[in-house]
Design an enzyme around this catalytic site. Structure first.
Site, PDB file in Angstrom:
ATOM      1  N   ARG A   8       0.852  -1.186   0.000  1.00  0.00           N
ATOM      2  CA  ARG A   8       0.000   0.000   0.000  1.00  0.00           C
ATOM      3  C   ARG A   8       0.887   1.234   0.000  1.00  0.00           C
ATOM      4  NH1 ARG A   8      -4.619   1.060   2.708  1.00  0.00           N
ATOM      5  NH2 ARG A   8      -3.484   2.022   4.398  1.00  0.00           N
ATOM      6  N   SER A 189       5.682   6.532  -1.227  1.00  0.00           N
ATOM      7  CA  SER A 189       6.936   5.966  -1.761  1.00  0.00           C
ATOM      8  C   SER A 189       7.903   5.531  -0.666  1.00  0.00           C
ATOM      9  CB  SER A 189       7.635   6.964  -2.691  1.00  0.00           C
ATOM     10  OG  SER A 189       6.766   7.320  -3.743  1.00  0.00           O
ATOM     11  N   ARG A 190       7.370   5.113   0.472  1.00  0.00           N
ATOM     12  CA  ARG A 190       8.191   4.605   1.583  1.00  0.00           C
ATOM     13  C   ARG A 190       9.080   5.678   2.226  1.00  0.00           C
ATOM     14  NH1 ARG A 190       4.670   1.584   1.252  1.00  0.00           N
ATOM     15  NH2 ARG A 190       4.698  -0.644   0.850  1.00  0.00           N
ATOM     16  N   LEU A 191       8.744   6.960   1.968  1.00  0.00           N
ATOM     17  CA  LEU A 191       9.512   8.048   2.592  1.00  0.00           C
ATOM     18  C   LEU A 191       8.799   8.456   3.887  1.00  0.00           C
ATOM     19  CD1 LEU A 191      10.395  10.058  -0.657  1.00  0.00           C
ATOM     20  CD2 LEU A 191      11.742   8.324   0.551  1.00  0.00           C
TER      21      LEU A 191
END
Ligand SMILES: Cc1cc2nc3c(=O)[nH]c(=O)nc-3n(C[C@H](O)[C@H](O)[C@H](O)COP(=O)(O)O)c2cc1C
Length: 212
Positions: A8, A189-191
């Protein structure tokens, strides 16, 4: 479904250093209230990780039953695996996952048993079945047959009929006094945003942002 494709992207919210409370317990209170307001299934369910003296970890879910400046309280059977591990090694960690809010809270600290009066204050508020259960079950010991447990419950229910059920000596609470907390907010974006608090006796709480 291919697990490698199961992911997700998180976009609900952001977490800035400036917008966190200098006191991590106050920050926890804000997030816990938001988890409650979001009507999550069991917002007070948390993973408790313990370890043996030689460093072998084990983890399980328990329910948070109170928190304040002293720490995070939960209740269990002192003879259980977690009870034995905490008796030998008080270092432990807690993790909350509030998926709908794209949040995680990680806590590290040392655990001490609550005074019997404090355990009693909670035990007496539990439903009768749970109070009897604490007497009937030796948590984490081998049970050869579920019928044995049910028979013990039936016997004890009759025995305590119309009487106050006393607090078992083997049952009660622990409080984890935190030395570290991390508030994690999922981002795109996993940031992700991670605000990490550490405590020192000289400076009190100090917080920094960590890389995702
Ligand atoms: C949602 C949920 C809540 C739980 N709450 C507690 C709890 O508050 N106290 C407890 O002793 N076990 C609780 N359990 C059971 C524990 O996960 C675990 O099975 C049990 O405590 C034995 O763990 P141990 O053998 O590592 O000591 C809960 C389990 C779930 C899934």
């Amino acid at each position: 479904v291919n697990l490698a494709d199961l992911r997700r992207d998180y976009a609900r919210a952001a977490l800035d250093l400036d917008h966190t409370d200098p006191d991590p317990l106050a920050q926890f209170a804000v997030w816990f209230k938001e988890a409650e307001d979001a009507q999550l299934l069991e917002p007070n369910a948390m993973t408790l990780a313990t370890a043996t003296v030689d460093g072998k970890p084990s983890a399980r879910i328990v329910l948070l039953k109170g928190y304040d400046a002293r720490g995070f309280a939960f209740f269990t059977d002192y003879r259980s695996r977690k009870g034995r591990e905490l008796g030998d090694n008080p270092h432990a960690a807690l993790v909350f996952f509030w998926g709908e809010l794209e949040r995680q809270v990680r806590i590290v600290g040392t655990v001490a048993p609550l005074a019997a009066e404090e355990s009693w204050a909670y035990y007496r508020t539990r439903p009768t079945g749970s109070r009897v259960g604490a007497w009937a079950s030796h948590q984490s010991a081998v049970l050869t047959d579920r019928a044995l447990l049910e028979r013990r419950v039936a016997e004890l229910t009759t025995e305590y009929e119309g009487r106050e059920i006393p607090l078992p000596a083997h049952w009660g609470g622990y409080r984890l006094a935190p030395t570290e907390l991390e508030f994690w907010q999922g981002r795109s974006s996993r940031l992700h945003d991670r605000i990490h608090y550490t405590h020192s006796p000289e400076q009190g709480w100090h917080r920094v942002r960590l890389s995702p």
